[in-house]
Design a protein around this motif. Sequence first.
Motif, PDB file in Angstrom:
ATOM      1  N   ASN A  70       0.780  -1.457   0.337  1.00 30.91           N
ATOM      2  CA  ASN A  70       0.452   0.232  -0.154  1.00 30.91           C
ATOM      3  C   ASN A  70       1.076   1.203   0.407  1.00 30.91           C
ATOM      4  O   ASN A  70       1.934   1.785   0.961  1.00 30.91           O
ATOM      5  CB  ASN A  70      -0.566  -0.125   1.042  1.00 30.91           C
ATOM      6  CG  ASN A  70      -1.702   0.916   1.137  1.00 30.91           C
ATOM      7  OD1 ASN A  70      -1.132   2.268   1.895  1.00 30.91           O
ATOM      8  ND2 ASN A  70      -3.009   1.012   1.291  1.00 30.91           N
ATOM      9  N   ILE A  71       1.214   2.287  -0.889  1.00 31.49           N
ATOM     10  CA  ILE A  71       1.439   3.358  -1.187  1.00 31.49           C
ATOM     11  C   ILE A  71       1.322   4.072   0.605  1.00 31.49           C
ATOM     12  O   ILE A  71       2.447   4.920   0.053  1.00 31.49           O
ATOM     13  CB  ILE A  71       1.282   4.002  -1.959  1.00 31.49           C
ATOM     14  CG1 ILE A  71       2.745   4.863  -2.398  1.00 31.49           C
ATOM     15  CG2 ILE A  71      -0.177   4.720  -2.718  1.00 31.49           C
ATOM     16  CD1 ILE A  71       3.508   4.585  -2.341  1.00 31.49           C
ATOM     17  N   ILE A  72       0.342   4.339   0.720  1.00 32.90           N
ATOM     18  CA  ILE A  72       0.457   5.248   1.546  1.00 32.90           C
ATOM     19  C   ILE A  72       1.233   5.160   2.840  1.00 32.90           C
ATOM     20  O   ILE A  72       1.927   5.629   3.804  1.00 32.90           O
ATOM     21  CB  ILE A  72      -1.298   5.700   2.017  1.00 32.90           C
ATOM     22  CG1 ILE A  72      -2.270   6.634   1.033  1.00 32.90           C
ATOM     23  CG2 ILE A  72      -0.713   6.413   2.819  1.00 32.90           C
ATOM     24  CD1 ILE A  72      -1.204   8.020   0.601  1.00 32.90           C
ATOM     25  N   LYS A  73       0.882   3.198   3.356  1.00 36.27           N
ATOM     26  CA  LYS A  73       1.197   2.759   4.291  1.00 36.27           C
ATOM     27  C   LYS A  73       3.395   3.075   3.936  1.00 36.27           C
ATOM     28  O   LYS A  73       4.001   3.146   4.622  1.00 36.27           O
ATOM     29  CB  LYS A  73       1.440   1.072   4.616  1.00 36.27           C
ATOM     30  CG  LYS A  73       1.490   0.381   5.219  1.00 36.27           C
ATOM     31  CD  LYS A  73       0.887  -1.424   5.537  1.00 36.27           C
ATOM     32  CE  LYS A  73       1.791  -1.594   5.930  1.00 36.27           C
ATOM     33  NZ  LYS A  73       3.041  -1.764   6.027  1.00 36.27           N
ATOM     34  N   PHE A  74       3.563   2.468   2.582  1.00 40.42           N
ATOM     35  CA  PHE A  74       5.061   2.750   2.504  1.00 40.42           C
ATOM     36  C   PHE A  74       5.530   4.418   2.781  1.00 40.42           C
ATOM     37  O   PHE A  74       6.747   4.260   3.222  1.00 40.42           O
ATOM     38  CB  PHE A  74       5.431   2.730   1.245  1.00 40.42           C
ATOM     39  CG  PHE A  74       6.329   2.760   0.324  1.00 40.42           C
ATOM     40  CD1 PHE A  74       7.966   2.052   0.981  1.00 40.42           C
ATOM     41  CD2 PHE A  74       6.216   3.742  -0.290  1.00 40.42           C
ATOM     42  CE1 PHE A  74       8.801   2.146   0.386  1.00 40.42           C
ATOM     43  CE2 PHE A  74       8.116   4.095  -0.755  1.00 40.42           C
ATOM     44  CZ  PHE A  74       8.876   3.819  -0.625  1.00 40.42           C
ATOM     45  N   VAL A 131       7.701  -1.135  -5.287  1.00 36.61           N
ATOM     46  CA  VAL A 131       5.594  -0.277  -4.901  1.00 36.61           C
ATOM     47  C   VAL A 131       5.203   0.198  -5.882  1.00 36.61           C
ATOM     48  O   VAL A 131       5.234  -0.078  -7.087  1.00 36.61           O
ATOM     49  CB  VAL A 131       6.883   0.961  -4.165  1.00 36.61           C
ATOM     50  CG1 VAL A 131       6.949   2.039  -4.928  1.00 36.61           C
ATOM     51  CG2 VAL A 131       5.055   1.766  -3.140  1.00 36.61           C
ATOM     52  N   ALA A 132       3.507  -0.692  -5.501  1.00 32.76           N
ATOM     53  CA  ALA A 132       2.781   0.126  -6.545  1.00 32.76           C
ATOM     54  C   ALA A 132       1.922   1.191  -6.625  1.00 32.76           C
ATOM     55  O   ALA A 132       2.915   2.110  -5.833  1.00 32.76           O
ATOM     56  CB  ALA A 132       1.471  -0.885  -6.123  1.00 32.76           C
ATOM     57  N   LYS A 133       2.222   1.636  -8.059  1.00 34.26           N
ATOM     58  CA  LYS A 133       2.133   2.509  -8.958  1.00 34.26           C
ATOM     59  C   LYS A 133       0.664   2.987  -7.999  1.00 34.26           C
ATOM     60  O   LYS A 133      -0.579   2.735  -8.147  1.00 34.26           O
ATOM     61  CB  LYS A 133       1.805   2.737 -10.214  1.00 34.26           C
ATOM     62  CG  LYS A 133       1.985   4.328 -10.787  1.00 34.26           C
ATOM     63  CD  LYS A 133       1.727   4.617 -12.289  1.00 34.26           C
ATOM     64  CE  LYS A 133       0.906   5.274 -12.905  1.00 34.26           C
ATOM     65  NZ  LYS A 133       1.088   5.322 -14.542  1.00 34.26           N
ATOM     66  N   PRO A 134       0.826   4.264  -7.200  1.00 31.59           N
ATOM     67  CA  PRO A 134      -0.523   5.379  -6.911  1.00 31.59           C
ATOM     68  C   PRO A 134      -1.197   5.828  -7.507  1.00 31.59           C
ATOM     69  O   PRO A 134      -0.967   5.720  -8.443  1.00 31.59           O
ATOM     70  CB  PRO A 134       0.478   6.834  -5.860  1.00 31.59           C
ATOM     71  CG  PRO A 134       1.689   6.224  -6.005  1.00 31.59           C
ATOM     72  CD  PRO A 134       2.279   5.579  -7.327  1.00 31.59           C
ATOM     73  N   GLU A 135      -3.014   6.207  -7.064  1.00 35.50           N
ATOM     74  CA  GLU A 135      -3.369   7.168  -7.731  1.00 35.50           C
ATOM     75  C   GLU A 135      -3.057   8.323  -7.612  1.00 35.50           C
ATOM     76  O   GLU A 135      -3.560   8.868  -6.710  1.00 35.50           O
ATOM     77  CB  GLU A 135      -5.197   6.725  -7.233  1.00 35.50           C
ATOM     78  CG  GLU A 135      -5.770   7.261  -8.623  1.00 35.50           C
ATOM     79  CD  GLU A 135      -7.009   6.692  -8.461  1.00 35.50           C
ATOM     80  OE1 GLU A 135      -8.283   7.542  -8.711  1.00 35.50           O
ATOM     81  OE2 GLU A 135      -7.008   5.306  -7.896  1.00 35.50           O
ATOM     82  N   PHE A 136      -2.694   8.651  -8.957  1.00 37.21           N
ATOM     83  CA  PHE A 136      -2.253  10.669  -8.699  1.00 37.21           C
ATOM     84  C   PHE A 136      -3.401  11.087  -9.012  1.00 37.21           C
ATOM     85  O   PHE A 136      -4.199  11.158  -9.359  1.00 37.21           O
ATOM     86  CB  PHE A 136      -1.002  10.262  -9.623  1.00 37.21           C
ATOM     87  CG  PHE A 136       0.415   9.944  -9.564  1.00 37.21           C
ATOM     88  CD1 PHE A 136       0.846  10.151  -8.140  1.00 37.21           C
ATOM     89  CD2 PHE A 136       0.660   8.959 -10.145  1.00 37.21           C
ATOM     90  CE1 PHE A 136       2.281   9.600  -8.091  1.00 37.21           C
ATOM     91  CE2 PHE A 136       1.582   8.291  -9.815  1.00 37.21           C
ATOM     92  CZ  PHE A 136       2.426   8.456  -8.802  1.00 37.21           C
ATOM     93  N   ASP A 137      -3.399  12.172  -8.133  1.00 35.33           N
ATOM     94  CA  ASP A 137      -4.420  13.227  -9.153  1.00 35.33           C
ATOM     95  C   ASP A 137      -3.509  15.254  -8.639  1.00 35.33           C
ATOM     96  O   ASP A 137      -3.231  15.457  -8.013  1.00 35.33           O
ATOM     97  CB  ASP A 137      -5.438  13.603  -7.200  1.00 35.33           C
ATOM     98  CG  ASP A 137      -6.321  15.061  -7.862  1.00 35.33           C
ATOM     99  OD1 ASP A 137      -6.379  15.481  -8.338  1.00 35.33           O
ATOM    100  OD2 ASP A 137      -6.514  15.420  -6.774  1.00 35.33           O
ATOM    101  N   PHE A 138      -3.447  15.375  -9.783  1.00 28.74           N
ATOM    102  CA  PHE A 138      -2.359  16.519 -10.037  1.00 28.74           C
ATOM    103  C   PHE A 138      -3.483  17.631  -9.882  1.00 28.74           C
ATOM    104  O   PHE A 138      -2.677  19.069 -10.263  1.00 28.74           O
ATOM    105  CB  PHE A 138      -1.869  16.494 -11.632  1.00 28.74           C
ATOM    106  CG  PHE A 138      -0.690  15.650 -12.010  1.00 28.74           C
ATOM    107  CD1 PHE A 138       0.463  15.526 -11.169  1.00 28.74           C
ATOM    108  CD2 PHE A 138      -1.064  14.208 -12.759  1.00 28.74           C
ATOM    109  CE1 PHE A 138       1.509  14.279 -11.811  1.00 28.74           C
ATOM    110  CE2 PHE A 138      -0.171  12.530 -12.320  1.00 28.74           C
ATOM    111  CZ  PHE A 138       0.632  12.584 -11.989  1.00 28.74           C
ATOM    112  N   THR A 139      -4.661  17.806  -9.897  1.00 25.13           N
ATOM    113  CA  THR A 139      -4.986  18.939  -9.734  1.00 25.13           C
ATOM    114  C   THR A 139      -5.182  19.346  -7.626  1.00 25.13           C
ATOM    115  O   THR A 139      -5.518  20.365  -7.792  1.00 25.13           O
ATOM    116  CB  THR A 139      -6.965  18.679 -10.070  1.00 25.13           C
ATOM    117  OG1 THR A 139      -7.344  17.778  -9.021  1.00 25.13           O
ATOM    118  CG2 THR A 139      -7.120  18.177 -11.057  1.00 25.13           C
ATOM    119  N   ALA A 140      -4.359  17.933  -7.497  1.00 26.56           N
ATOM    120  CA  ALA A 140      -3.779  17.904  -5.528  1.00 26.56           C
ATOM    121  C   ALA A 140      -4.832  18.965  -5.358  1.00 26.56           C
ATOM    122  O   ALA A 140      -5.489  19.908  -4.598  1.00 26.56           O
ATOM    123  CB  ALA A 140      -2.745  19.653  -5.890  1.00 26.56           C
ATOM    124  N   GLY A 141      -6.251  18.446  -5.241  1.00 29.48           N
ATOM    125  CA  GLY A 141      -7.413  17.999  -4.829  1.00 29.48           C
ATOM    126  C   GLY A 141      -8.276  19.212  -5.193  1.00 29.48           C
ATOM    127  O   GLY A 141      -9.490  20.445  -4.299  1.00 29.48           O
TER     128      GLY A 141
END
Lengths: 275, 259
Positions: free
Chosen positions: A2-6, A123-133
């Motif tokens: 898990n990317i966040i865990k990592f 490590v797995a590729k995370p899901e990105f959000d380039f709008t930064a929310g």
Amino acid sequence: MNIIKFLDEFTTDNLVNKKSSRRDMFSTFGSLGKKAAMAAVPFGLASMPSKVFAQDSGNAAVDALQLALTLEYLEDEFYQLALDCTSLPDGRPRVIYEQIAKHEAAHVDFLMAGLEGAGVEPVAKPEFDFTAGGMFDPFRQNGADKETAYAQLLALAQAFEDTGVRAYKGQATNLQGTPFLTAALQIHSVEARHASEIRRLRGLKGWITGNERGAGMPEATQAVYNGEENVTQGGVDVTTLGDEGPFTFESSTEAYDEPITGDTAVAIASLFIKS
Amino acid sequence: MKKQKIKVISPKGNSGNPRRQFIKLGGLAVAGAGLMVACSKEEMAMQPTTPPNPDAGGDGDETPDEGNGIFDLGEGDLGVLNYAYALEQLEADFYTKVVNGFYKNCSQEEKTVLTDLYYHEVNHREFFRAAIGAAVGDKTELMLPDLEFDYGDFDFGNRDQVLNTAKVLEDTGVSAYNGAGKLLENPTYLVLAGKIVSVEARHASAIRTLVNPGSADFAGDDVVTVDNGLDLSKDPSEVLAAVAGLGWLQTEFTARFLP
């Protein structure tokens, strides 16, 4: 993984605790002999024997490479989306983005192959959000006008490249004594070439003055530049060097890039990671 | 426009202050007589037998060489520092010449870039002088002397020659630091070298774009391998051979303990 865990593992405490495992790795190399370890370097990451990473959790070198891969995933996806969007002008901008995109894709493949070759699951590729929310709209997915989107496309590229340079630099000592160091340095200088060109495309100098993020950079990117104002190198105030008067603060900070820690790099990247 | 006046910071002399300030690093093996053991008779026989160089410091017997008076960079971290110092001396000297007589029709953008590079490289040179000074202490004969350069018929008034040479110097610097990182044992030196190499890469990128505007040359396929995205990395012997090939270096030195 898990990317966040990592990513959460990149706390200062964890990095400090991992020093002992690095020492273990040093001793592994010690038995191989320094020459043997160095001889492996030019052949790249993929040639590494898996036994190097016998302890594949809590290994500072593995974690450094996983962090690098995470940042490369981010850059790779960003440039791919940039090439496909309607905000990137033809001509010089597209030429630059195409060249950088090519390298970031190669870095992802290289690091994945290197980790796999060493017996470590990348490590797995995370899901990105380039709008930064919702803060940005570089690819015009939310209706931003072309000019604004392009400005954000450039600003984000600058932030990612300058972060990449600092993050690789910060991980160098975690790779010291391993055959991965040279490859990481070879990626590090490519990121610096990218950073320089993107900055110049934005009308800035290719190098960082003080901790200035540069005209047009959103305040959210200031974390990328904090600490770059350092003028003390190895205990010496480099503004005082030379015989005939001191160097300016500006040139003294430009002449040296500063590292960031793993947790700083993660904090910056996390702005763009959804999950 | 009024000609820009550039103050040249002389490599001569040393205030000594930065040297005292420089962080005291334990574990640096200062090259000494013990080095001789690592050098075989055969290797020694292959060394040039030119007369002693007055710039090499001492009478030759005190330097880590076999008494031929030619300075050797030394081994370990000290050897790498002297090596980087040699490269920074070359870069600093070259840009000093460039900014003190810009080629004709030098654009403002080019002047700005070249002036910045001048300041950065002189800073790097002085930094290594301080770092090595701190490392060798009283054994100043172990520190690379001030190198002398003679540019022969190189035309500093020619834009193409200046920019293309700057490109070679910066790319060489990048490849040299990339190749030397693994030779450093002290983590502090590794980080310091890392702080400098990325600036050299930023320089290389900018110069390459001045040479070929609007191109992908800033990180061109000639320096960044296409299939893995890695920049060049070269061993000291390869780099020093290329530097010697320029024909500018007047001060002889050897690097017998570096790969």
